[in-house]
Design an enzyme around this catalytic site. Structure first.
Site, short mmCIF file in Angstrom:
data_model
loop_
_atom_site.label_atom_id
_atom_site.label_comp_id
_atom_site.label_asym_id
_atom_site.label_seq_id
_atom_site.Cartn_x
_atom_site.Cartn_y
_atom_site.Cartn_z
N GLU A 24 54.71 64.78 10.55
CA GLU A 24 54.72 63.41 11.06
C GLU A 24 54.54 62.39 9.95
OE1 GLU A 24 52.98 63.89 15.52
OE2 GLU A 24 51.60 64.28 13.90
N CYS B 224 52.78 55.98 5.88
CA CYS B 224 51.77 57.02 5.74
C CYS B 224 52.51 58.37 5.77
CB CYS B 224 50.80 56.88 6.90
SG CYS B 224 49.51 58.12 6.92
N CYS C 61 47.19 71.83 7.28
CA CYS C 61 46.28 71.55 6.17
C CYS C 61 45.25 72.67 6.09
CB CYS C 61 45.57 70.21 6.42
SG CYS C 61 44.50 69.68 5.06
N CYS D 94 38.86 70.12 8.16
CA CYS D 94 37.79 69.14 8.40
C CYS D 94 37.52 69.06 9.91
CB CYS D 94 38.18 67.76 7.86
SG CYS D 94 38.44 67.80 6.07
N CYS E 283 39.24 66.25 12.11
CA CYS E 283 40.66 65.93 11.90
C CYS E 283 41.56 66.83 12.71
CB CYS E 283 40.98 66.05 10.41
SG CYS E 283 42.71 65.71 10.05
N GLY F 249 48.00 66.95 5.72
CA GLY F 249 47.88 67.72 4.49
C GLY F 249 46.92 67.13 3.47
N GLU F 250 46.61 67.94 2.47
CA GLU F 250 45.77 67.52 1.36
C GLU F 250 46.69 67.38 0.15
OE1 GLU F 250 42.74 66.46 0.40
OE2 GLU F 250 43.57 66.55 -1.60
N SER G 127 45.22 59.96 -0.98
CA SER G 127 43.90 60.18 -0.41
C SER G 127 43.55 61.67 -0.47
CB SER G 127 43.91 59.70 1.05
OG SER G 127 42.66 59.91 1.65
N SER H 288 38.03 60.66 0.67
CA SER H 288 37.40 60.77 2.00
C SER H 288 35.96 61.20 1.77
CB SER H 288 38.16 61.80 2.83
OG SER H 288 39.45 61.29 3.12
N LEU H 289 35.05 60.25 1.85
CA LEU H 289 33.66 60.53 1.49
C LEU H 289 32.86 60.97 2.73
CD1 LEU H 289 31.66 58.53 -1.13
CD2 LEU H 289 30.55 59.59 0.80
N HIS H 290 32.83 60.11 3.71
CA HIS H 290 32.32 60.40 5.07
C HIS H 290 30.83 60.68 5.22
CE1 HIS H 290 36.46 60.11 5.79
NE2 HIS H 290 36.80 61.38 5.81
N ASN I 76 38.57 58.22 15.34
CA ASN I 76 39.62 58.21 16.36
C ASN I 76 39.59 59.53 17.13
OD1 ASN I 76 40.96 55.70 15.82
ND2 ASN I 76 41.69 56.61 13.91
N CYS J 103 44.68 57.39 12.09
CA CYS J 103 44.14 58.38 11.15
C CYS J 103 43.60 59.59 11.89
CB CYS J 103 42.95 57.80 10.40
SG CYS J 103 43.36 56.47 9.33
N1 SAH Z 1 43.59 65.21 3.16
C1 SAH Z 1 43.53 63.84 2.75
C2 SAH Z 1 44.55 62.92 3.41
C3 SAH Z 1 44.72 63.01 4.91
S1 SAH Z 1 43.56 62.25 5.98
C4 SAH Z 1 42.12 63.33 2.89
O1 SAH Z 1 41.26 64.06 3.39
O2 SAH Z 1 41.84 62.23 2.46
C5 SAH Z 1 43.68 60.55 5.77
C6 SAH Z 1 42.40 59.83 6.24
O3 SAH Z 1 42.21 59.94 7.66
C7 SAH Z 1 41.16 60.45 5.62
O4 SAH Z 1 40.25 59.51 5.18
C8 SAH Z 1 40.61 61.24 6.78
O5 SAH Z 1 39.31 61.56 6.56
C9 SAH Z 1 40.89 60.31 7.94
N2 SAH Z 1 40.76 60.93 9.25
C10 SAH Z 1 41.03 62.21 9.60
N3 SAH Z 1 40.73 62.43 10.89
C11 SAH Z 1 40.26 61.27 11.40
C12 SAH Z 1 39.82 60.87 12.70
N4 SAH Z 1 39.81 61.70 13.73
N5 SAH Z 1 39.42 59.59 12.86
C13 SAH Z 1 39.46 58.72 11.82
N6 SAH Z 1 39.89 59.04 10.58
C14 SAH Z 1 40.29 60.31 10.36
#
Ligand code: SAH
Length: 346
Positions: A91, A104, A111, A115, A118, A164-165, A196, A219-221, A295, A338
């Site tokens: 996508e 995007c 992937c 995570c 995700c 993907g990463e 990212s 992606s720190l989180h 999300n 996202c």
């Molecule tokens: N693998 C890479 C790029 C893909 S994700 C990465 O981890 O950065 C792109 C962004 O969307 C990242 O910041 C990811 O953490 C965020 N993301 C993934 N799932 C999400 C969700 N359910 N709600 C909000 N953001 C999300």
């Protein structure tokens, strides 16, 4: 199977021409035709006959097929599902910004990062995308705009934030960036491309030498190692402090920042104390924080915090004087926001 033309960067193309004793001035004509004018999916016709015959015979000019298109009624986002040659699907999302778009892009089918928050991670990794499949998402989305929203075919930013990463598929992503940047073709500014990552250190180690100048988003989180490992399992292998160490070594030009993405998850990482720790960790760095309210997707285990909790989190970060943006949710009505990309159920 023929090699895809869109797997070649400009110097590859010059080399192919030279090796086959063809005039290498055709390289800029070909790039101009296919990437600047984005003419069509046949070999350019404005080059010498011998070169055109050679390319038609040896190279494939087809692009990933658009399988379905979903247009958001809310904000004009467009989500594309592409069908690849081996029937895998990925996508891509166009995100409007006035009458321009950011795209995007996906870098892998599925992937491997898994995570917990995700949707894409739930599929596991199927395979890497090739350079042509990455570049093809851009070209096809651009063509779709020209046909369906004429005059709006302006895609000014490219973000590798789809499925993907990207650093786990470094070679193909790097070559795609080289193609996007080439002055003979799309000529996208280097400051307009952002990759990212979940913090994949082998890729971060290559960044400085191989793709300097491209923007990085991490992606720190969570600033807390245990919590981050719960969200991003590769944090156990590549812990946050090491990731930040490699990021700090990336040279930044004058106006460049590193973007730190932070998903806000209700009652998990949304407290003022979390914000304080995040602020402490990033204070003094050339940092820009992107807060992404979680999300939801079918079957997701987390929830999004209330608006006042989000505002409170940002207020704490403001005291650290770190520029922070709460990212609006675009395209969520078509599951294009996202973390909502999952080609299987689209
Ligand atoms: N693998 C890479 C790029 C893909 S994700 C990465 O981890 O950065 C792109 C962004 O969307 C990242 O910041 C990811 O953490 C965020 N993301 C993934 N799932 C999400 C969700 N359910 N709600 C909000 N953001 C999300």
């Amino acid at each position: 199977m023929k090699q895809s033309f869109y797997d070649l960067n400009f110097s590859d193309l010059e080399r192919v021409l030279q090796q086959n004793e063809l005039n290498d001035s055709a390289a800029s004509v070909l790039f101009n035709w296919h990437y600047k004018k984005k003419e069509n999916t046949q070999c350019a016709t404005n080059i010498a006959k011998a070169a055109s015959a050679f390319f038609q015979h040896h190279f494939d000019f087809s692009l990933p097929e658009i399988d379905t298109v979903q247009e958001s009624n809310k904000d004009r986002s467009v989500k594309f599902l592409f069908k690849l040659k081996d029937n895998h699907k990925v996508e891509t999302v166009l995100i409007p910004f006035h009458n321009k778009y950011s795209i995007c892009i996906s870098s892998q089918v599925g992937c491997a990062m898994n995570c917990s928050f995700c949707f894409t991670g739930k599929q596991g990794l199927k395979r890497n995308l090739t350079t042509s499949e990455i570049v093809g998402q851009f070209l096809q989305a651009w063509r779709w705009l020209r046909k369906n929203r004429p005059g709006e075919e302006r895609i000014l930013n490219i973000v590798f934030m789809g499925q993907g990463e990207p650093l786990h598929n470094f070679d193909a992503v790097k070559k795609a960036c080289e193609i996007f940047l080439s002055q003979h073709g799309t000529s996208i500014g280097i400051q307009k491309i952002t990759i990212s990552t979940a913090g994949y250190i082998p890729g971060l180690k290559r960044w400085r030498e191989e793709i300097p100048g491209v923007n990085l988003a991490l992606s720190l989180h969570s600033p807390v190692e245990e919590k981050r490992s719960e969200l991003i399992p590769i944090n156990m292998k590549y812990p946050l402090d090491e990731v930040l160490h490699y990021i700090d070594q990336i040279p930044l030009h004058k106006k460049q920042f590193i973007t730190y993405e932070y998903i806000l998850i209700k009652e998990f990482n949304d407290s003022p104390e979390d914000a304080k720790q995040l602020g402490t960790l990033l204070a003094g760095k050339r940092a820009y924080i992107n807060l992404i309210p979680f999300n939801a997707f079918p079957g997701s285990q987390y929830q999004c915090p209330d608006a006042d909790k989000i505002a409170q989190f940002k207020a704490v970060l403001d005291t650290f004087k770190i520029p922070t943006l709460i990212r609006g949710t675009k395209g969520d009505d078509v599951l294009a926001a996202c973390g909502q990309l999952n080609s299987k159920i689209s």
